[in-house]
Design an enzyme around this catalytic site. Structure first.
Site, PDB file in Angstrom:
ATOM      1  N   TYR A   1       0.824  -1.211   0.000  1.00  0.00           N
ATOM      2  CA  TYR A   1       0.000   0.000   0.000  1.00  0.00           C
ATOM      3  C   TYR A   1       0.858   1.261   0.000  1.00  0.00           C
ATOM      4  CZ  TYR A   1      -4.764  -1.792   0.747  1.00  0.00           C
ATOM      5  OH  TYR A   1      -6.001  -2.369   0.612  1.00  0.00           O
TER       6      TYR A   1
ATOM      7  N   LYS B   1       3.114 -15.336   1.825  1.00  0.00           N
ATOM      8  CA  LYS B   1       3.280 -16.024   0.543  1.00  0.00           C
ATOM      9  C   LYS B   1       4.777 -16.260   0.396  1.00  0.00           C
ATOM     10  CE  LYS B   1       1.656 -17.678  -3.345  1.00  0.00           C
ATOM     11  NZ  LYS B   1       0.773 -18.864  -3.422  1.00  0.00           N
TER      12      LYS B   1
ATOM     13  N   ASP C   1      -3.061 -18.163  -0.105  1.00  0.00           N
ATOM     14  CA  ASP C   1      -4.086 -18.825  -0.926  1.00  0.00           C
ATOM     15  C   ASP C   1      -4.786 -19.917  -0.117  1.00  0.00           C
ATOM     16  OD1 ASP C   1      -1.630 -20.147  -0.945  1.00  0.00           O
ATOM     17  OD2 ASP C   1      -1.748 -20.786  -3.038  1.00  0.00           O
TER      18      ASP C   1
ATOM     19  N   ASP D   1      -6.386  -6.916   3.995  1.00  0.00           N
ATOM     20  CA  ASP D   1      -7.525  -6.248   3.362  1.00  0.00           C
ATOM     21  C   ASP D   1      -8.445  -7.293   2.750  1.00  0.00           C
ATOM     22  OD1 ASP D   1      -9.057  -4.102   2.252  1.00  0.00           O
ATOM     23  OD2 ASP D   1      -8.106  -4.505   0.314  1.00  0.00           O
TER      24      ASP D   1
ATOM     25  N   ASP E   1     -12.303  -9.046   4.367  1.00  0.00           N
ATOM     26  CA  ASP E   1     -13.610  -9.005   3.698  1.00  0.00           C
ATOM     27  C   ASP E   1     -14.213 -10.412   3.646  1.00  0.00           C
ATOM     28  OD1 ASP E   1     -13.398  -6.263   3.215  1.00  0.00           O
ATOM     29  OD2 ASP E   1     -14.159  -6.431   1.164  1.00  0.00           O
TER      30      ASP E   1
END
Ligand code: IPM
Ligand code: MG
Length: 359
Positions: free
Chosen positions: A141, A192, A224, A248, A252
């Protein structure tokens, strides 16, 4: 000295849901003796319209002075074509960066009353109670270099940079271990590391500091797989710690496990406990101004604020109990209603919570 609270309603449904949280604040003042010095400010598209910038100096200085900030939401289709630096989201990202609010706590709790609001089977989600600790001021970000430029061969190229220093990983890691200590003592770090060096370092640092928390059971998961596990068997998680962007996305997904993103609060904290509190949902331009938005995530954010920044956990308990009672009574805004059942609007929901605050 009274604590200072800055309220930033923002855009879209922001002002509507903040108005309900303000009713709760008024009641805490009159009935429970909560004394706060409250200021209002502009952020996001609303600030752009009034002052030409999504994070005006006046708002930034109020934010620096405040002990806690309650924010509604920012953004809207109207501002999507503005220069990036002037878009509403920059108001939010700018506040996070300027105040160094690096630790973003996003709990996902399934209220038993809402078990059938989730799209997942009740047995998969009932009793769900997990916490995502998202790094909020670093990673892709904010990493430099970034931008869209024209290469020598004439093609446009977009660049963003994923970057974390050891110190940045360590401080969010410690926040997450501390949070796990107050819960079920299990922490899953999501990265990751099989592909991205930056998150290989993330895994090394989290593993190293894990040595200081022998009472917390640490595990690691690739992002993942974590996304898959969240929808397959979400109750395996207690606390998840992860990078800004993975947090982020996963938050959700976690929100939807609970039936509605309209129920979930969040806290963004600095190293001293100062915080900005906001619902994790966005400004929902499609329903703004219609009185349909669910104010509970904002009211729950207020509860988090009382617990983490204002040192009034007993008032947080009172708010959370009141929300439980309102849900027991069957009140539902459209986002948490089973199809075909009766719903209430934003104001009625806020009024019901206020009524339920008083024993
Ligand atoms: C969030 C939001 C923000 C983010 C946007 C509005 C900039 O999605 O708080 O999760 O990406 O962090
Ligand atoms: Mg988000």
């Amino acid at each position: 000295m009274k604590n200072k609270l800055l309220i930033l309603p923002g855009d879209g449904i922001g002002p509507e849901i903040i108005a309900e949280a303000e009713k709760v604040l008024d009641c805490l003042h009159t009935d429970f003796g909560l004394e706060l010095e409250v200021e209002q400010g502009l952020v996001g598209g609303a600030a752009y319209e009034a002052e030409g910038h999504p994070l005006p100096e006046s708002t930034l200085s109020l934010a620096h002075d405040a002990d806690a900030i309650l924010l509604g939401s920012v953004g809207g289709t109207k501002w999507e074509t503005l220069d990036r630096a002037l878009r509403p989201e920059q108001g939010l990202l700018g506040l996070r960066a300027a105040l160094e609010l690096f630790a973003n706590l996003r709990p996902a709790i399934l209220y038993p009353q809402l078990a059938d609001a989730s799209t997942l089977k009740p047995e998969v989600v009932s009793g769900l109670d997990l916490l995502i600790v998202r790094e909020l001021t670093g990673g892709i970000y904010f990493g430099q270099p970034r931008g869209i430029h024209i290469r020598d061969d004439g093609q446009q190229e977009g660049i963003n940079t994923l970057r974390y220093s050891e110190a940045e990983i360590e401080r969010i890691g410690r926040s997450a271990f501390e949070a796990a200590r107050k819960r079920d003592h299990r922490l899953c770090s999501v990265d990751k590391a099989n592909v991205l060096e930056c998150t290989e370092l993330w895994r090394q640092v989290i593993t190293r500091i894990g040595g200081d928390y022998p009472d917390v059971q640490l595990s690691h998961m690739y992002v993942d797989n974590a996304a898959m596990q969240l929808v397959r068997a979400p109750k395996q998680f207690d606390v998840i710690v992860t990078t800004n962007m993975f947090g982020d996305i996963l938050s959700d997904a976690a929100a939807m496990l609970t039936g509605s993103i309209g129920m979930l609060p969040s806290a963004s904290l600095d190293s001293l406990g100062k915080g900005m509190y906001e619902p994790i949902h966005g400004s929902a331009p499609d329903i703004a101004g219609q009185g349909k938005a669910n104010p509970l995530a904002t009211i729950l954010s207020l509860a988090m604020m009382l617990r983490f920044s204002l040192n009034r956990p007993e008032l947080a308990d009172i708010i959370e109990a009141a929300i439980g009672r309102v849900l027991d009574d069957g009140l539902r805004t459209p986002d948490i209603a089973a199809s075909g059942t009766q719903t209430v609007g934003t104001r009625d929901m806020g009024d019901a919570v206020v009524a339920a605050l008083r024993p």
